[in-house]
Design a protein around this motif. Structure first.
Motif, PDB file in Angstrom:
ATOM      1  N   LEU A   7      38.839  38.833  44.424  1.00 15.42           N
ATOM      2  CA  LEU A   7      39.950  37.921  44.704  1.00 15.42           C
ATOM      3  C   LEU A   7      39.556  36.485  44.386  1.00 15.42           C
ATOM      4  O   LEU A   7      40.364  35.723  43.846  1.00 15.42           O
ATOM      5  N   ALA A   8      38.307  36.131  44.701  1.00 14.82           N
ATOM      6  CA  ALA A   8      37.873  34.763  44.401  1.00 14.82           C
ATOM      7  C   ALA A   8      37.974  34.493  42.909  1.00 14.82           C
ATOM      8  O   ALA A   8      38.463  33.437  42.474  1.00 14.82           O
ATOM      9  N   ILE A   9      37.539  35.455  42.121  1.00 19.28           N
ATOM     10  CA  ILE A   9      37.584  35.249  40.673  1.00 19.28           C
ATOM     11  C   ILE A   9      39.037  35.205  40.194  1.00 19.28           C
ATOM     12  O   ILE A   9      39.419  34.346  39.390  1.00 19.28           O
ATOM     13  N   VAL A  16      41.665  34.374  41.857  1.00 22.80           N
ATOM     14  CA  VAL A  16      42.288  33.113  42.267  1.00 22.80           C
ATOM     15  C   VAL A  16      41.873  31.993  41.327  1.00 22.80           C
ATOM     16  O   VAL A  16      42.704  31.182  40.884  1.00 22.80           O
ATOM     17  N   VAL A  54      34.940  39.065  46.366  1.00 22.24           N
ATOM     18  CA  VAL A  54      34.513  38.417  45.122  1.00 22.24           C
ATOM     19  C   VAL A  54      35.594  38.523  44.059  1.00 22.24           C
ATOM     20  O   VAL A  54      35.911  37.555  43.357  1.00 22.24           O
TER      21      VAL A  54
END
Lengths: 599, 228, 506, 101
Positions: free
Chosen positions: D78-80, D82, D76
């Protein structure tokens, strides 16, 4: 979990632990110690009382089904996701009702409750532990479950029109909110620190994403990132604290810890103190107590407002419930050691929230600081560490959810397209353009200020009562002074809405039609509900007061069905209520820490 | 000096150097590689403490998945530029605060672990009553005093079997909750991966909005109250 | 139509007998009026006004009825009605009336309808009348409450309507004045809240063993000297701010100056009495020991207030501000009367409260008329009004003389008794306080001379005299001013038993 | 076996402190994420050590769950990160000036 839910429908009667029957054991093939390691044996998995964790299961199942169903449907009717969410939440609350009846010993109701067409006959009444002692079901838990569910419903009501307006329509927001709520319920009901940690993480990770979800707003993603980094930081502290407590007591189970600590006196409880401190840091971040508050104004400001509705209400409720479970209930006898920390946190939050909030110019940030100040009041109730404190806390949380959800619900509408208009200037003249909306906001603000005949006053009154009953009168004085300073926050918003136009005599300017904010039906309904509850509980609080008083937390050993080959050190087992004040008889009378098959 | 002790000190050194590398490397890639060193060292320390399965999982999950993921993101986004650590954009206060927090933390921990020394009381009830010279008890008594706990050194039974038993008995709920956790991770990643079409420009600083005399008046009133 | 309606209400109340919950009606009639106003759409300002006048007048008629059927020699609480509100804490919605609160209730019942009738808002009628009627309900509740928490709730709820009235319908620096008023009074009452809660929990240890907020039960609690004094101080802060006592009076001149006419009338006429009333019922009665301990300080502060209020009033250029400071001075008499701690002093204090309500209410109504004609309160702008508006000037003169304390008018009786009581308790403060009376004649007559005498300039020459309805408003007040001045016995004989009971303690 | 309890705990504490310091010191979100991992690993080491000290397997079981949590957090996070960096190339936590504490 979903499959298990379905399977449970067929086998519910047998999976409910009964004092007479053998435990329902599913077979997992592996080796059992003490036997030939190469032989394939079965592990007797513990009986799982599905009814005890049903609210959690329903919330999670609702979320998973929502993804599945929406991916299969071609056209979704307007408001489908919100309706689904609210129905899920209502079912979850419905499953909590028989539990409440069981815990409170309402034999006439609980005995006849037929759920999903099944005769439900609990083996005994009163609080109990379930699932290998990982969750505790008591009045406190169920009350907190209800409140969390309500905050999800209010969040869904606020989100429905908002997401359409912002072009973010989709099931993800609701899915995240439901799973987060399931985590929150677990956090509120955990009897095991690992379950508590996992519940907290489930709740928080979902909320990080919710905060970052508004992909068209830079602030939203930055809020999500800030929340994530600081949240992960605080989780690490919490976990380190859990490690300390594990090291100090040899178990992660709260019942086990309480038993250990009531049976023995550690030679050196530095480890224990360190554990208290770190766990408080971790939970302090979640409830945004000063000095761990720095994320909350930014995140509340940047996150999509309906997410804030849930964040400011549901997440806080769960975190406070977890705090009570760990500190007031399990470590009640060490109250003298952790109370000073909570005392300091309460003072700092009360003063910091009020003072910093009064100088803001952004309404969402103001409300964020005001919620920090509220956290101070709630910490005050925790600090009391007695029955008065826990019921005050529950009452406060229950009414706070409506106040804060209503206020942010109004903010979501005033933010208009883009969710960016939250400065005080944007509220100027709202009293003329949207009389009902602004009147609702006035109700929420006055309630948060603690004006009589609103629920907020009684909440503060009970919290003060808790502090006074525990002898912390100075804390109560700090609290009331800070609530006066916090009144500036609310007055400034009211002034902006009603009093800032025109010249002498306050005559207003004519509003232009485009200033008018259209209030969608769902959001309007949510806000109206919050107004009704806020005033209603202010005028007729007796029911809620009584419920919050009945909702006492308890740590109760899991009842082990006799004749199932379980080795228990004690004699006949039964539910043993543990005095929440911690001064009562040690739960260690039965010897073994939390039940669960020893093999 | 036993083998375990030697292993410990070597790994401790590697772990600490790795940790330092994470914090003080100017390039994120170097940080990630330092992190790998630390994680490997910790895996060996797990082995050193009879946690064989965990050591394997540590290597597979952390170094095999998590750090690779991080490195992948670094490369994907091209953010492997060097960071000037002397830069103090947020003012010196923040870093000083970081240092103070870390030093205070370390001091407290050392006080408890090191100077507390052999009187660290770990949670075996009998221990307090049997005098404080030993930090933990012989195995046999342990097993009696805590029947629920899985015992590490049970003869001949593989570590993994015991772990499996504990996970499916005492921690069965936690195990099920991890399902929810992973669901969240998937949903969250999918949500964040959406590319939004229209991007709202970053607004200017939303400050200095209320110059209205009324608000100034409130503040003035506030001042007076505070003075009073 | 209104008259017949009122007559019917009075009849209904009479025929219903003792079961009729007459005291709740005093609170709920204006409350229902407020709700009704809220339900009428904003396009019907005439309906809002009518509803406000009718509901407040109905409440007033009921209060007069209560005065009529009040049993004279009975020192206890009459017409008590109790409903359990929050069961677990024994908080009850209990209302009762005794000789002390009787005349304050009647005063509320008279002043509010007059205030509503006398002044019209300049805009947003709906909200204006809503808040005014709500304020009336709150004031009634304060005087009638027999439960500590209920008292606090009513005491505190009066803040919001007045805050809105000043902030939205006031003049000049209205937001500043309203906020200052709100914060000052809220700060004070929050200390009282802590005291109330602490008192209830401490009283729990006493007889009964359960938490109770009924002050007739709480008073039996066995407080240690130190605790009693702390709790008393908590109450005293709230009441001192509300009264207002020197040095926490600074909100009052601002609030008065910027408030709309009806707000000023109610503030001066009724709301200031909440403080002194609170001192009497919840200070002296609940904490007799602490009251004796604190009496010298309060005598001193009250006297300082009298003199200080007088001196500052003499320096004012703004008529409304002058009257506001004169209120500080006059309420000082009530304070020293109360803390003389003898029957004469306390009776004098109660009379002073009632009389000050009538007189200052009248003065503010007249100032409202003045403002509606001249849109200023500055004395430098006014000249020779006596010539252009003789009736107005005459009435003003009469009310002002009552305020000065001319024998034969009602202002004299209260001040005299309060001073007498103080003299019995402490010669020095009584003598200093008496100079305050002289000061009041100085500044009021001076103000009258500056504003009303002389030859009017062009603007003041066009000053229209009072219209018929404006004169009608003043009739009951003038009647009371003269009546109570020459024949205060009906008041005294009702007040005295309750005062003696209060002094005697539980 | 030589008593290695205290050294292990001290090592874990040291790693935790370094991780906490790094999180406050560094502005690169990815490095901050790594620092969180460092802290979690320190906690894991503590758990395993306490488990060995008490001869209790649960210490190891807990580490297993912490690994899962760490994995979910990283995904999560890393998703944010990115999402943020894609919007504002070269963003570090310094550049997050829109929001200020």
């Amino acid at each position: 979990m979903v499959a298990a839910l379905v399977a449970q429908a067929g086998a519910a009667t047998s999976t409910i632990p009964s004092l007479s029957g053998a435990p329902a054991a599913s077979a997992v093939t592996t080796a059992v110690p003490g036997t030939d390691p190469n032989a394939i044996n079965t592990i007797a998995t513990p009986p799982i009382d599905w009814s005890a964790i049903m609210p959690m299961v329903v919330l999670f199942a609702g979320a998973v089904l929502l993804i599945t169903v929406t991916s299969l449907m071609r056209r979704k009717p307007k408001g489908f996701y919100a309706a689904w969410t609210i129905i899920t939440v209502l079912i979850a609350m419905a499953t909590a009702v028989p539990l409440w009846a069981r815990v409170q010993g309402w034999t006439d109701i609980a005995g006849q409750t037929a759920f999903l067409g099944l005769e439900y006959q609990p083996p005994f009444f009163g609080p109990f532990s379930a699932v290998a002692g990982a969750v505790g079901v008591d009045g406190f838990t169920i009350f907190a479950t209800f409140v969390i569910c309500i905050s999800v419903a209010l969040g869904a009501l606020a989100a429905d029109s908002y997401l359409r307006r912002e072009g973010l329509e989709g099931p993800e927001f609701y899915v995240l909110m439901l799973i987060s709520a399931a985590g929150g319920v677990l956090l509120a009901s955990s009897n095991d620190l690992i379950a508590l940690f996992l519940g907290l993480e489930t709740m928080s990770i979902a909320v990080y994403v919710m905060a970052a979800m508004h992909l068209k707003r830079v602030q939203s993603q930055e809020a999500g990132m800030k929340y994530f980094v600081l949240g992960a930081f605080s989780s690490a502290f919490l976990l380190y604290g859990i490690a300390m407590l594990y090291g100090a007591t040899g178990t992660t189970n709260l019942i086990g810890m309480k038993n250990v600590l009531s049976a023995t006196i550690p030679l050196n409880n530095a480890l224990l103190m360190l554990g208290f401190g770190f766990v408080l840091v971790g939970l302090g971040f979640k409830v945004s107590a000063v000095p761990f508050h720095s994320w909350s104004p930014d995140v509340y400001d940047g996150a999509p407002t309906p997410a804030v509705v849930y964040m400011a209400s549901g997440v806080k409720v769960a975190a406070f419930a977890g705090m009570v479970r760990v500190f007031v209930v399990a470590f009640g006898q060490y109250a003298a050691d952790w109370q000073p920390i909570v005392y300091a946190l309460a003072v700092l939050s009360l003063a910091g929230g009020a003072v910093l909030g009064a100088v803001q110019t952004n309404v969402k940030r103001m409300l964020a600081y005001s919620s920090i100040s509220h956290a101070g009041f709630l910490l005050m109730a925790v600090e009391a560490s007695n029955g008065v404190g826990t019921s005050a806390l529950l009452f406060y949380l229950a009414v706070y959810v409506f106040m804060v959800a209503g206020a942010f619900g109004v903010a979501a509408l005033v933010g208009r397209q883009g969710d960016g208009r939250h400065s005080l200037d944007d509220y100027r003249g709202l009293g003329r353009t949207n009389p009902l909306l602004s009147a609702s906001l006035v109700v929420f603000l006055l309630a948060q200020a603690g004006v009589p005949f609103t629920s907020g006053f009684l909440a503060k009154f009970y919290a003060i009562g808790a502090a006074v009953s525990a002898g912390s009168t100075y804390l109560a004085v700090v609290a009331v002074i800070s609530s006066v300073i916090a009144a500036f926050i609310y007055l400034r918003i009211i002034v902006a809405m009603y009093m800032s136009e025109g010249g002498d005599g306050g005559a207003e300017l004519r509003p232009t039609p485009e200033d008018h904010i259209r209030v969608p039906a769902t959001a309007g309904f949510g806000i109206a509900l919050c107004v009704l509850v806020t005033i209603g509980f202010g005028l007729f609080p007796d029911t809620l007061t009584r419920l919050s008083e009945q909702a006492t937390p308890a740590l109760v050993e899991e009842v082990t069905p006799p004749g199932s080959g379980q080795a228990t050190a004690g004699g006949p087992t039964g539910p043993i209520a543990v005095d929440p004040t911690g001064g009562g008889s040690p739960g260690g009378a039965t010897g073994a820490p939390a039940g669960g098959p020893g093999g | 000096m036993s083998v375990q002790l030697v292993v410990f000190f070597i790994c401790a050194l590697i772990a600490l150097f790795g940790a330092g590398g994470v914090v003080w490397s100017r390039s994120p890639v170097h940080s990630a590689l330092s992190l790998v060193a630390t994680l490997f060292a910790i895996a060996v320390l797990f082995l050193n403490q009879n946690a064989q399965f965990l050591a394997a999982v540590q290597v597979i999950v952390y170094t095999g998945a998590i750090v690779i993921l991080i490195l992948f993101v670094i490369m994907l986004l091209g953010v492997d530029k060097l960071e000037n650590l002397a830069d103090e954009p947020l003012g010196i206060g923040f870093r000083v605060a970081g240092g103070v927090v870390a030093v205070a933390l370390l001091a407290v921990l050392l006080a408890v672990f090191f100077f507390g020394g052999r009187t660290i009381v770990t949670g075996k009830p009998a221990q307090a009553t049997f005098g404080g010279t030993s930090t933990y008890q012989p195995i046999s008594q342990q097993a009696v005093s805590n029947p629920q706990a899985g015992v590490i050194d049970t003869a001949d039974v593989p570590n993994i079997n015991l772990l499996g038993k504990q996970i499916f008995t005492q921690y069965i709920l936690a195990f099920e909750v991890t399902a929810a956790l992973l669901t969240i991770a998937v949903v969250g990643a999918v949500v964040m991966a959406h590319r939004s079409k229209q991007v709202q420009p970053i607004p200017d600083e939303p400050e200095s909005l209320d110059s209205g005399a009324d608000l100034a008046a409130i503040d003035a009133a506030g001042e007076e109250v505070r003075e009073a | 139509m209104i008259a017949t309606l009122l007559a019917q209400v009075a009849n209904a109340a009479e025929t219903a007998g003792p079961e009729f919950p007459i005291l709740p009606a005093l609170v709920f009639v204006p409350l229902f009026g407020a709700v009704a106003i809220l339900l009428v759409p904003a396009t019907r300002p005439d309906m809002h006004r009518l509803l406000a006048i009718v509901s407040s007048a109905m409440s007033g008629v009921i209060s007069l009825y209560v005065l009529k059927v009040f049993e004279v020699p009975d020192p206890g609480y009459q017409f008590v009605s109790e409903v359990t509100w929050i069961g677990s804490l024994d908080i009850r919605f209990s209302l009762g009336i005794d000789g002390i609160s009787l005349f304050l209730v009647v005063l509320t019942g008279i002043i509010f309808p007059l205030a509503i009738f006398a002044a019209k808002p300049e805009h947003s009628e709906k909200g204006y009348y809503f808040w005014l009627t709500l304020l009336m309900a709150g004031c009634m509740g304060v005087f009638l409450a027999l439960d500590l928490l209920l008292f606090f709730l009513f005491f505190e709820i009066t803040l919001v309507p007045l805050y809105m009235l000043i902030g939205k319908w006031g003049h000049g620096r209205r937001v500043y004045a309203a906020t200052k008023f709100f914060i000052f009074t809220m700060l004070g009452s929050m200390f009282m809240l802590v005291s109330i809660v602490a008192l209830a929990y401490i009283a729990k240890a006493g007889p009964g063993g359960t938490v109770s907020f009924d002050f007739r039960k709480v008073v039996e609690a066995d407080l240690s000297t130190g605790t009693g004094r702390w709790l008393f101080l908590g109450f005293a802060v709230a009441f001192a701010v509300k009264t207002p006592m020197w040095p926490v009076h600074t909100w009052l001149p601002d609030a008065h100056t910027e408030a709309p006419t009806a707000g000023s009338i109610d503030l001066a006429g009724i709301l200031l009495k909440l403080g002194t009333f609170g001192f009497l019922r919840y200070g002296l009665f609940l904490f007799p020991e602490a009251s004796i301990w604190a009496a010298p300080a309060f005598l001193a502060l009250g006297t300082i207030g009298i003199v200080y209020g007088g001196i500052v009033a003499a320096m004012q250029k703004n008529l409304k501000r002058l009257v506001a400071y004169s209120s500080v001075s006059h309420m000082g008499f009530a304070i020293i009367g109360l803390f003389a701690l003898n029957v004469e002093g306390i009776e004098g204090a109660i009379l002073q409260m009632v009389n000050h309500g009538i007189i200052t209410g009248g003065l503010f109504i007249l100032l409202g008329y003045l403002y509606s004609r001249r849109h200023t309160y500055e004395m430098s702008e006014l000249r020779g009004i006596q010539r252009s508006a003789p009736v107005f000037a005459g009435i003003f003169m009469l009310v002002m003389l009552a305020s000065v304390g001319l024998p034969g008018l009602n202002g004299f009786v209260g001040e005299f008794l309060a001073l007498l009581g103080t003299f019995l308790a402490n010669h020095l403060w009584a003598i200093i306080a008496a100079t305050g009376g002289i000061l009041s004649s100085l500044y009021l007559l001076w103000a009258y001379q500056r504003a009303f005498h002389g030859i009017p300039d062009e603007k003041n020459a066009r000053f229209a005299d009072l219209k018929l309805n404006e004169r009608l408003v003043m009739v009951p007040l003038l009647f009371l001013i003269v009546l109570l001045g020459v024949y205060p016995k009906p008041l005294l004989e009702r007040i005295e038993p309750s005062v003696r009971a209060t002094i005697a303690g539980p | 076996m030589t008593n290695l309890d205290v050294p292990y705990l001290v090592l874990a504490g040291g790693l935790f402190a370094v991780g906490a310091f790094g999180l406050l010191y560094r502005r690169n979100p990815l490095v901050m994420l790594m620092c969180v991992e460092l802290m979690l690993n320190a906690v894991n080491l503590t758990f395993v050590t306490f488990g060995r000290m008490m001869n209790d397997l649960n210490g190891q079981v807990i580490v297993f769950f912490v690994l899962v949590v760490a994995a979910a957090e990283v995904v999560v996070g890393l998703a944010i990160i990115v999402a943020v960096i894609r919007r504002r190339p070269g963003a570090s936590a310094d550049d997050l000036k829109v929001l200020r504490g």
